[in-house]
Scaffold this active site. Structure first.
Site, PDB file in Angstrom:
ATOM      1  CD  GLU A 683      -1.462  -3.345   6.592  1.00 58.76           C
ATOM      2  OE1 GLU A 683      -0.966  -2.280   6.996  1.00 58.76           O
ATOM      3  OE2 GLU A 683      -0.787  -4.391   6.434  1.00 58.76           O
ATOM      4  CG  HIS A 684      -2.188  -2.927   2.206  1.00 59.73           C
ATOM      5  ND1 HIS A 684      -1.251  -3.475   3.066  1.00 59.73           N
ATOM      6  CD2 HIS A 684      -2.127  -1.585   2.378  1.00 59.73           C
ATOM      7  CE1 HIS A 684      -0.645  -2.500   3.725  1.00 59.73           C
ATOM      8  NE2 HIS A 684      -1.157  -1.340   3.335  1.00 59.73           N
TER       9      HIS A 684
END
EC number: 3.5.4.19
Length: 795
Positions: A683-684
């Site tokens: 996601e990050h």
């Protein structure tokens, strides 16, 4: 106990005949209901004694223990042998209602014989038959034919002694309100009809001889029962715990600014500290007077915590009653930190918060390190489906009931309409207002730059022009998690691009706070800034269902976006696959995650802070550090930085559990590190490496990238301008994060002239002929024939 005892065979049967709530004794048919059905029924009941009829039922012994430990009062059984078996496995005989001589011998709380004929299927009990049953059990020897009626509140406190007749009892059952007979006026007395102090009738009971009634009521209005405006006909109640609860509930709404009680409600840390302080002082008190004094102080602060969180003494007593019913109990030892122990030497490394360290060459260890938590979708859907069906069927009524059940807030309406009242912005500081304005400005600037507004025109052949142009999705529902958390960042990350895209209606949904039934002023402020038409005061699956299907006050939307817990995610997945809803979603979701790539040059404090900013989200968050050619000293420095920073965080307990299943994966090269990152699709993705910008081209799969030492994830979460609603759980391989196009759809059009038809017509007819679609072929053939573009005799 009333002359008729309703027998239920379905979880929702009681909701269909609410007058049966008035019976203090309910029986569930074990042959038609599962263990889970029974537990759900008990959970949704209103304090009635609930028993299970085991005739022809098939339950394991362990299942029966679970039922008796979780609110079932007794088991109705027909066999002495089976009763002996249950006693042998630990069931107290008082919890068994045994059939003898045609009657069940009930002895829990009261001694009562229940004839088999008294057990009547709930489906067969109409309002009329229920009322007649109650009336048939009433006796009186009074010349005026009235029945002595004791009125008590839900806490069993006596309000007064009144009288009833058959008509008043019938009306009370029908309306489920307090209705009696006035001897002085010689007429039906509808309690509260003139004073406003209306009573909600909770249950009716007959005494052991049947010549006295007990009405259990919830007193409304000003809380006065007596005509002298006192709480009861015997005067006001002593203050006690219920009086303290009432006082604190009033202070929660009306405490003057600067008062100590107001400060307690606004400062949860202070309230927590005072509870711990008073608990310690209670344990240190010695004589009776001091013990009583310190206990009273502890009760005050504990009650303040209950009221602040929308928890009542009734809720506490319900838990005490359930604990009282348990026949298997916990061992009862105190937690280790509260036990006195001899001092022991504490080693420096004891309790240290550290990440696991694995080598990229150890494939099994790497696979374990990057495996995400399993989501039990089927189990969650079993819980979510009834909620969605309830909202579809009952609309606003279901929303109000579910908000009361799950969020502890009783609402008059489930929707807050724009323009939003100024009082809903109370508590919003100028500093935070400025911060939100800056964040909104940056997010709007970045998302406006993404806006695709021009029409794309391409002439594919002479006379054939194909076009593509955007249109905003008309109505969007934006889910903002809430409750104890304040998440204005999610509101603006969803609301701003919806506004930029030009969506005609933006609907927010966020669960209300227990303290005052409102959403946070920060969320209301963002809603007003982005032009949201309304805020749905609900959370969870019920909020998603309301926006997907619509209710009386919630408009049906075309797309739902926003993060949430597993119930929200399951509901979003459900509605996007239901053609009745015709509603799309942004993306699937899982727990939040970060992958950091660092090298020997990285600042260990920066790296540790990035890891911890993700770890504090929750124990199921994923935190992975991929190290490129790290030395042993660098790894040790990283571990120390993680521990030292973590110990300063208020959510250290969550961080500790998250880091316990988090890892450092050691790679020998940048190429190996990025290969691992692309396989994981985080996601990050944070790049804390030398010349970080040069490596962005090597990223194939990630929700958002944070490039360089001075780009923490927090900036993207709030104010840099990119969107923080990102794909998790590996979905970055297929999905983008939320962007302006997320709120748009694209329509294509084509214009074909006679010249164009001449160029592509034969190709169209050839393909249509192969596919056997003659009508398709004819649509071109007829036109070309009329234009004289086909040779004579063309078939």
């Amino acid at each position: 106990m009333l002359p008729v005892v309703p027998v239920f065979n379905a979880v929702n049967a009681l909701k269909e005949k609410t007058y049966l709530y008035l019976s203090s004794q309910l029986v569930l048919d074990g042959k038609d209901m599962t263990k889970d059905d029974i537990l759900e029924f008990v959970q949704n009941s209103h304090g009635q004694n609930i028993s299970v009829l085991l005739k022809d039922a098939k339950f394991e012994d362990d299942d029966l223990i679970v039922l008796l430990n979780n609110g079932v009062v007794t088991l109705f059984i027909d066999s002495d042998d089976y009763a002996a078996h249950l006693v042998e496995i630990g069931v107290p005989s008082i919890r068994l209602t045994l059939l003898k001589d045609g009657a069940y011998q009930f002895s829990f709380g009261q001694i009562q014989e229940i004839q088999q004929s008294q057990l009547v299927k709930a489906s067969e009990i109409s309002l009329e038959t229920f009322t007649n049953s109650v009336l048939s059990g009433m006796k009186t020897d009074r010349p005026d034919g009235l029945y002595t009626t004791l009125v008590v509140d839900e806490n069993e406190r006596s309000l007064g002694l009144v009288y009833s007749n058959k008509e008043s009892v019938s009306l009370a059952i029908e309306t489920q309100t307090g209705i009696y007979f006035s001897r002085s006026r010689n007429e039906i007395w509808r309690k509260g009809a003139t004073s406003g102090n209306v009573q909600k009738l909770l249950s009716i009971e007959l005494d052991c001889d049947g010549d006295a009634l007990k009405f259990v009521v919830r007193q409304g209005g000003s809380g006065s029962f007596c005509h002298l405006e006192t709480e009861s006909c015997f005067g006001n109640f002593r203050h006690g715990l219920y009086g303290l609860q009432k006082l604190l509930q009033e202070r929660l709404l009306n405490a003057p600014e600067g008062s100590y009680t107001k400060r307690l409600f606004n400062d949860s840390d202070l309230l927590t500290a005072k509870i711990k302080e008073e608990a310690e002082e209670l344990t240190e008190a010695v004589d009776k007077k001091d013990i009583a004094w310190e206990c009273a102080d502890l009760f005050y602060f504990a009650m303040a915590r209950l009221v602040a969180n929308g928890v009542s003494l009734e809720d506490v007593e319900r838990n005490l009653n359930t604990k009282h019913l348990k026949i298997t109990r916990r061992k009862g030892d105190a937690k280790p930190k509260f036990l006195k122990k001899e001092p022991v030497a504490v080693h420096e490394e004891d309790g240290k918060i550290v990440l696991n360290v694995v080598s990229a060459s150890d494939k099994a260890a790497v696979e374990k390190a990057v495996t995400r938590p399993i989501q039990k979708t089927a189990e969650i859907m079993n819980l979510v489906n009834p909620i969605i069906e309830n909202v579809i069927k009952n609309g606003d009524k279901a929303l109000v009931e579910l908000t009361a059940k799950f969020d502890g807030v009783q609402l008059e309406t489930p929707v807050l309409e724009a323009p939003y009242p100024e009082e809903y912005l109370d508590g919003l500081t100028d500093e935070l207002r400025d911060a939100l304005d800056l964040s909104i400005e940056n997010v709007k600037k970045f998302h406006a730059a993404q806006m695709q507004s021009e029409t794309l025109d391409v002439e594919t052949q002479p006379g054939v022009v194909c076009s593509r142009f955007p249109r905003p999705i008309e109505k969007v529902g934006l889910y903002i998690p809430g409750g104890t958390a304040i998440l204005p960042s999610t509101a603006l990350m969803l609301g701003v691009p919806a506004q930029v895209a030009g969506c005609k209606e933006i609907v927010f949904a966020s669960p209300p706070r227990k303290s005052d039934g409102r959403v946070s002023p920060e969320v209301v402020y963002v809603a007003s800034k982005v032009g949201a038409s309304k805020i749905v005061l609900a959370g969870g699956a019920q909020a998603i269902a309301a926006m997907a299907y619509g209710t009386e006050s919630v408009p049906k939307v075309d797309k739902i976006l926003g993060p949430g817990n597993q119930f929200v995610t399951a509901a979003k997945m459900y509605v996007q696959n239901d053609t009745q809803a015709l509603c799309s979603i942004d993306m699937p979701a899982g727990p939040s995650e970060v992958l950091v790539i660092c090298d020997e040059e990285a600042d260990v404090d920066f790296v540790a802070s990035d890891l911890l900013s993700q770890a504090e989200h929750g124990i199921d968050s994923q935190v992975i550090l991929v190290g490129v050619s790290l030395s042993d000293s660098k790894i040790e420095a990283l571990q120390n930085a993680v521990h030292e920073q973590a110990m300063q965080l208020p959510r250290v307990d969550i961080v500790r559990k998250c880091i316990a299943h988090s890892s450092i994966i050691l790679c020998d090269s940048y190429e190996e590190a990025f290969k691992m990152s692309n396989q994981y699709a985080p996601e990050h993705l944070i790049l804390q490496i030398s010349n970080a910008e040069d490596y962005v081209k090597d990223v194939d799969h990630a929700g958002s990238i944070f490039v360089g030492a001075y780009t923490p994830e927090s900036c993207g979460d709030y104010s840099s301008g990119t969107n923080h609603t990102l794909p998790t759980y590996g979905y970055a391989r297929q999905y983008s994060g939320v962007n302006t196009a997320t709120f748009q759809k694209f329509i294509t059009s084509q214009v074909v002239t006679p010249v164009g038809l001449e160029h592509i017509g034969h190709a169209v007819m050839s393909v249509a002929k192969v596919e056997g679609l003659d009508a398709h072929r004819n649509a071109v053939k007829i036109r070309m024939s009329k234009l004289g573009l086909l040779p004579s005799g063309f078939e």
